[in-house]
Design an enzyme around this catalytic site. Structure first.
Site, PDB file in Angstrom:
ATOM      1  N   ARG A  74     -11.065 -34.661 -10.685  1.00 11.79           N
ATOM      2  CA  ARG A  74     -10.689 -34.448  -9.267  1.00 11.79           C
ATOM      3  C   ARG A  74     -11.671 -33.318  -8.866  1.00 11.79           C
ATOM      4  O   ARG A  74     -11.430 -33.224  -7.575  1.00 11.79           O
ATOM      5  CB  ARG A  74      -9.132 -34.080  -9.160  1.00 11.79           C
ATOM      6  CG  ARG A  74      -8.215 -35.412  -9.095  1.00 11.79           C
ATOM      7  CD  ARG A  74      -6.820 -35.035  -9.411  1.00 11.79           C
ATOM      8  NE  ARG A  74      -6.732 -34.380 -10.685  1.00 11.79           N
ATOM      9  CZ  ARG A  74      -5.650 -33.935 -11.070  1.00 11.79           C
ATOM     10  NH1 ARG A  74      -4.546 -34.116 -10.271  1.00 11.79           N
ATOM     11  NH2 ARG A  74      -5.255 -33.430 -12.075  1.00 11.79           N
ATOM     12  N   ARG A 134     -10.933 -42.425  -5.719  1.00 17.42           N
ATOM     13  CA  ARG A 134      -9.640 -42.157  -5.886  1.00 17.42           C
ATOM     14  C   ARG A 134      -8.916 -42.799  -4.503  1.00 17.42           C
ATOM     15  O   ARG A 134      -8.011 -43.068  -4.681  1.00 17.42           O
ATOM     16  CB  ARG A 134      -9.540 -40.786  -6.204  1.00 17.42           C
ATOM     17  CG  ARG A 134      -7.811 -40.380  -6.532  1.00 17.42           C
ATOM     18  CD  ARG A 134      -7.996 -38.915  -6.847  1.00 17.42           C
ATOM     19  NE  ARG A 134      -6.583 -38.485  -7.341  1.00 17.42           N
ATOM     20  CZ  ARG A 134      -5.606 -37.854  -6.565  1.00 17.42           C
ATOM     21  NH1 ARG A 134      -5.793 -37.590  -5.219  1.00 17.42           N
ATOM     22  NH2 ARG A 134      -4.549 -37.462  -7.145  1.00 17.42           N
ATOM     23  N   TYR A 184       5.144 -38.151 -24.379  1.00 16.57           N
ATOM     24  CA  TYR A 184       5.401 -38.594 -23.235  1.00 16.57           C
ATOM     25  C   TYR A 184       6.416 -40.085 -23.176  1.00 16.57           C
ATOM     26  O   TYR A 184       7.410 -40.342 -22.468  1.00 16.57           O
ATOM     27  CB  TYR A 184       4.108 -39.025 -22.557  1.00 16.57           C
ATOM     28  CG  TYR A 184       3.257 -38.123 -22.063  1.00 16.57           C
ATOM     29  CD1 TYR A 184       3.343 -37.459 -20.930  1.00 16.57           C
ATOM     30  CD2 TYR A 184       2.121 -37.501 -22.812  1.00 16.57           C
ATOM     31  CE1 TYR A 184       2.647 -36.255 -20.234  1.00 16.57           C
ATOM     32  CE2 TYR A 184       1.604 -36.460 -22.378  1.00 16.57           C
ATOM     33  CZ  TYR A 184       1.831 -35.869 -21.108  1.00 16.57           C
ATOM     34  OH  TYR A 184       1.087 -34.634 -20.595  1.00 16.57           O
ATOM     35  N   ASP A 211      -7.438 -42.792 -19.642  1.00 17.96           N
ATOM     36  CA  ASP A 211      -6.379 -41.870 -20.034  1.00 17.96           C
ATOM     37  C   ASP A 211      -5.893 -42.008 -21.369  1.00 17.96           C
ATOM     38  O   ASP A 211      -5.679 -43.357 -22.082  1.00 17.96           O
ATOM     39  CB  ASP A 211      -5.396 -42.000 -18.843  1.00 17.96           C
ATOM     40  CG  ASP A 211      -4.514 -40.710 -18.798  1.00 17.96           C
ATOM     41  OD1 ASP A 211      -4.750 -39.965 -18.474  1.00 17.96           O
ATOM     42  OD2 ASP A 211      -3.422 -40.638 -19.529  1.00 17.96           O
ATOM     43  N   ARG A 236     -11.933 -33.134 -19.467  1.00 17.57           N
ATOM     44  CA  ARG A 236     -11.611 -33.818 -18.058  1.00 17.57           C
ATOM     45  C   ARG A 236     -12.701 -33.515 -17.028  1.00 17.57           C
ATOM     46  O   ARG A 236     -12.391 -33.385 -16.050  1.00 17.57           O
ATOM     47  CB  ARG A 236     -10.314 -32.951 -17.737  1.00 17.57           C
ATOM     48  CG  ARG A 236      -9.243 -32.941 -18.681  1.00 17.57           C
ATOM     49  CD  ARG A 236      -8.589 -34.383 -19.035  1.00 17.57           C
ATOM     50  NE  ARG A 236      -8.042 -35.108 -17.886  1.00 17.57           N
ATOM     51  CZ  ARG A 236      -6.685 -34.707 -17.474  1.00 17.57           C
ATOM     52  NH1 ARG A 236      -5.890 -34.259 -18.541  1.00 17.57           N
ATOM     53  NH2 ARG A 236      -6.049 -35.466 -16.294  1.00 17.57           N
TER      54      ARG A 236
HETATM   55  O1  CP3 Z   1     -12.074 -35.991 -19.936  1.00 20.61           O
HETATM   56  C1  CP3 Z   1     -12.252 -36.902 -18.936  1.00 20.61           C
HETATM   57  O2  CP3 Z   1     -12.867 -36.658 -17.857  1.00 20.61           O
HETATM   58  C2  CP3 Z   1     -12.043 -38.209 -19.397  1.00 20.61           C
HETATM   59  C3  CP3 Z   1     -10.849 -38.876 -18.888  1.00 20.61           C
HETATM   60  C4  CP3 Z   1      -9.563 -38.298 -19.224  1.00 20.61           C
HETATM   61  C5  CP3 Z   1      -8.505 -38.495 -18.193  1.00 20.61           C
HETATM   62  N1  CP3 Z   1      -7.319 -37.845 -18.931  1.00 20.61           N
HETATM   63  C6  CP3 Z   1      -8.438 -38.986 -16.775  1.00 20.61           C
HETATM   64  C7  CP3 Z   1      -7.298 -38.616 -15.893  1.00 20.61           C
HETATM   65  C8  CP3 Z   1      -8.909 -37.799 -20.338  1.00 20.61           C
HETATM   66  C9  CP3 Z   1      -9.664 -37.424 -21.673  1.00 20.61           C
HETATM   67  C10 CP3 Z   1      -7.601 -37.663 -20.162  1.00 20.61           C
HETATM   68  C11 CP3 Z   1      -6.834 -37.120 -21.397  1.00 20.61           C
HETATM   69  C12 CP3 Z   1      -5.407 -36.884 -21.159  1.00 20.61           C
HETATM   70  N2  CP3 Z   1      -4.675 -37.467 -20.192  1.00 20.61           N
HETATM   71  C13 CP3 Z   1      -4.753 -35.772 -21.740  1.00 20.61           C
HETATM   72  C14 CP3 Z   1      -5.167 -35.093 -22.768  1.00 20.61           C
HETATM   73  C15 CP3 Z   1      -6.011 -33.945 -22.211  1.00 20.61           C
HETATM   74  C16 CP3 Z   1      -5.501 -32.793 -21.468  1.00 20.61           C
HETATM   75  O3  CP3 Z   1      -5.670 -32.588 -20.341  1.00 20.61           O
HETATM   76  O4  CP3 Z   1      -4.444 -32.311 -22.167  1.00 20.61           O
HETATM   77  C17 CP3 Z   1      -3.340 -36.089 -21.206  1.00 20.61           C
HETATM   78  C18 CP3 Z   1      -2.351 -34.896 -21.691  1.00 20.61           C
HETATM   79  C19 CP3 Z   1      -3.203 -36.926 -20.322  1.00 20.61           C
HETATM   80  C20 CP3 Z   1      -2.123 -37.310 -19.468  1.00 20.61           C
HETATM   81  C21 CP3 Z   1      -2.136 -37.133 -17.898  1.00 20.61           C
HETATM   82  N3  CP3 Z   1      -3.058 -38.161 -17.333  1.00 20.61           N
HETATM   83  C22 CP3 Z   1      -1.735 -36.502 -17.016  1.00 20.61           C
HETATM   84  C23 CP3 Z   1      -0.769 -35.253 -17.613  1.00 20.61           C
HETATM   85  C24 CP3 Z   1      -2.229 -36.607 -15.894  1.00 20.61           C
HETATM   86  C25 CP3 Z   1      -1.610 -35.922 -14.640  1.00 20.61           C
HETATM   87  C26 CP3 Z   1      -2.142 -34.557 -14.448  1.00 20.61           C
HETATM   88  C27 CP3 Z   1      -3.734 -34.359 -14.456  1.00 20.61           C
HETATM   89  O5  CP3 Z   1      -4.120 -33.652 -15.068  1.00 20.61           O
HETATM   90  O6  CP3 Z   1      -4.274 -35.054 -13.549  1.00 20.61           O
HETATM   91  C28 CP3 Z   1      -2.945 -37.760 -16.032  1.00 20.61           C
HETATM   92  C29 CP3 Z   1      -3.797 -38.179 -15.070  1.00 20.61           C
HETATM   93  C30 CP3 Z   1      -5.322 -38.402 -14.909  1.00 20.61           C
HETATM   94  N4  CP3 Z   1      -6.099 -38.590 -16.048  1.00 20.61           N
HETATM   95  C31 CP3 Z   1      -6.182 -38.022 -13.988  1.00 20.61           C
HETATM   96  C32 CP3 Z   1      -7.456 -38.050 -14.652  1.00 20.61           C
HETATM   97  C33 CP3 Z   1      -8.995 -37.990 -13.799  1.00 20.61           C
HETATM   98  C34 CP3 Z   1      -6.111 -37.341 -12.497  1.00 20.61           C
HETATM   99  C35 CP3 Z   1      -5.538 -38.950 -11.716  1.00 20.61           C
HETATM  100  C36 CP3 Z   1      -5.701 -38.384 -10.546  1.00 20.61           C
HETATM  101  O7  CP3 Z   1      -5.007 -37.949  -9.850  1.00 20.61           O
HETATM  102  O8  CP3 Z   1      -6.937 -39.148  -9.918  1.00 20.61           O
END
Ligand code: CP3
Length: 341
Positions: A30, A39, A152, A75, A26
Site C-alpha cells: 500500500r 486496489r 488466525y 497472502d 511487504r
Molecule cells: O511481501 C509482500 O509484499 C508480498 C505480499 C504479502 C502480503 N501479505 C500482501 C498483503 C505477504 C508476504 C504477506 C504476508 C502476511 N499476511 C503476513 C506475514 C507478514 C507480516 O506482516 O507479519 C501476515 C500476518 C498476513 C495477514 C494479513 N494480510 C494481514 C494482517 C493483513 C491486513 C493488514 C495489512 O498489513 O495490510 C493482510 C492484507 C494484505 N496482505 C495486504 C497486502 C498488500 C493489504 C491489503 C490491502 O489493503 O490492499
C-alpha cells in the site's frame, strides 16, 4: 534460466558478495501509488487469484525501488482458505475469518486439500512472474508458519495477544496439534508446488512466534517449521522469519534453514552469537524508522550494515513496510544499502 542479480542466492549459500543484498518485507503493497490504483479496481483475493495482476504487483517494487528480489504477491491466509475456511479482508479492519476453529468438531470443516486444485492460481502466477522477471532478480515464494496460521484460524481476526488462540492450545492441546499438523502437511505440498513453478527462495513467516514462551515456541511452532524446512531445504534456500522469537535463533539455525530473519529488538551481534556462523541473517531496520528524514535513514542504514559486519547478511526491515511510508524513503533505504556496502 540463469539469474542475473543472484546476490541474495549467493549470500544465502554463505558466499562473500560484492555488496549486501536488500529487499523489504511487504514490499508489494500500500505504500506504492501504483498498487493503490489496482486496489481501487479489484478486490484483495481477486488480485491474488488473477496471475496477471499478481505479476504486475510483484514486479512493482523491483521496477520502482530497485530491490534485489521480488516476493510473490499473495497472502499467508490463502492457505486457511484452501483448507476450507472463509477468509475476508475488510478495509481498515484486516483479515476476518467469520467461522473460526473452536473445538475438535470444527476440524471437520477443514481439510488437507489438493494444492494443485485449490492453489493452482498461485503456481500460475509464479510461472508468469518468472517469465516477466526474465532473470532480473530471484523470486521469493512464501507461506505462513503453522502457528501463525493457527492464530488466525482460531482467533478469527488479528490481535495483539492472540489470547484465544493460546487458550485453544493450552486447553485442547490434542486438537491444536491435529490442526497444526494439517496446516503443516498442506504447507509442505504448497511450497513444493511453488518451487516446482519457479520460486527461487522460500520464506516462512511466523509473525506471532514471539508471543510464545521458548518452551511453547518449540511445542506449537518450531517442531512444525522444522518439518517444513526438512522437506524443502535440499531443493531451495529457505528463510525463517519468526518475529520476536530471538530466543530460538540457535534452534532455528539447527533446522538447516539457510537464512533467519530478525527484528529490530535484538542487536545484530547478539543474534549472530545465538545463530552461529553458518546461517545468513536478514533484517533488521525498524520499519517505522523509514518515516525519518532521508539523511537519518542513510545514517541508520550505515550503522545497521556495520553492525552486521558485511558477511552473510541480507538487508531488510525487521517487519513489513508500513502503508504511510513515502516511496522516496523506501528507495533511500534500498539505495543506501547499495551505496554503503
Ligand atoms: O511481501 C509482500 O509484499 C508480498 C505480499 C504479502 C502480503 N501479505 C500482501 C498483503 C505477504 C508476504 C504477506 C504476508 C502476511 N499476511 C503476513 C506475514 C507478514 C507480516 O506482516 O507479519 C501476515 C500476518 C498476513 C495477514 C494479513 N494480510 C494481514 C494482517 C493483513 C491486513 C493488514 C495489512 O498489513 O495490510 C493482510 C492484507 C494484505 N496482505 C495486504 C497486502 C498488500 C493489504 C491489503 C490491502 O489493503 O490492499
Amino acid at each position: 534460466m540463469s539469474i542475473k542479480n543472484d546476490l541474495i542466492l549467493r549470500t544465502l549459500r554463505g558466499e562473500q558478495t560484492e555488496r549486501t543484498p536488500v529487499w523489504m518485507m511487504r514490499q508489494a503493497g500500500r505504500y506504492l501509488p501504483q498498487y493503490m490504483v489496482l486496489r481501487e479496481k479489484y478486490g484483495f483475493f481477486e488480485r491474488c487469484q488473477t496471475p496477471a495482476l499478481a505479476t504486475e504487483i510483484t514486479l512493482q517494487p523491483v521496477d520502482i525501488v530497485g530491490v534485489d528480489a521480488a516476493i510473490l504477491f499473495s497472502d499467508i491466509l490463502v492457505v486457511p482458505q484452501a483448507m476450507g475456511l472463509e477468509v475476508q479482508l475488510i478495509e481498515s479492519k484486516g483479515p476476518i475469518l467469520p467461522e473460526p476453529i473452536k473445538n475438535i468438531n470444527d476440524l471437520q470443516r477443514v481439510m488437507v486439500p489438493d494444492v494443485n486444485d485449490r492453489l493452482h492460481y498461485v503456481f500460475d502466477a509464479i510461472q508468469l512472474i518468472k517469465q516477466e522477471l526474465n532473470g532480473r532478480v530471484p523470486l521469493i515464494g512464501f507461506a505462513g508458519a503453522p502457528w501463525t496460521l493457527l492464530c488466525y484460524m482460531v482467533q478469527g481476526k488479528g490481535s495483539k495477544t492472540f489470547d484465544e488462540a493460546k487458550a485453544f492450545c493450552y486447553t485442547q492441546p490434542d486438537t491444536a496439534h491435529k490442526l497444526l499438523q494439517m496446516i503443516t502437511d498442506t504447507t509442505i505440498a504448497y511450497l513444493k508446488g511453488q518451487v516446482k513453478a519457479g520460486a527461487d527462495i522460500i520464506q516462512i513467516f511466523d509473525s506471532w512466534g514471539g508471543l510464545l514462551s521458548p518452551a511453547d515456541f518449540e511445542t506449537y511452532s518450531l517442531q512444525y517449521i522444522r518439518q517444513i524446512v526438512a522437506a524443502l531445504k535440499d531443493e531451495v534456500p529457505t528463510i525463517i522469519f519468526a518475529k520476536g522469537a530471538w530466543f530460538a535463533l540457535e534452534e532455528m539455525a539447527a533446522t538447516g534453514a539457510h537464512g533467519l530473519g530478525i527484528d529490530w529488538c535484538i542487536k545484530p551481534k547478539l543474534a549472530r552469537q545465538f545463530a552461529g556462523p553458518d546461517v545468513t541473517l536478514q533484517g533488521n531496520f525498524d520499519p517505522a524508522k523509514l518515516s525519518a528524514p532521508i539523511p537519518v535513514i542513510k545514517q541508520e542504514v550505515k550503522t545497521m550494515l556495520e553492525a552486521f559486519g558485511g558477511h552473510r547478511h541480507i538487508a531488510n526491515l525487521g517487519h513489513g513496510i508500513l502503508p504511510n511510508i513515502p516511496v522516496d524513503h523506501a528507495r533511500a533505504f534500498v539505495d543506501s544499502v547499495k551505496e554503503y556496502s
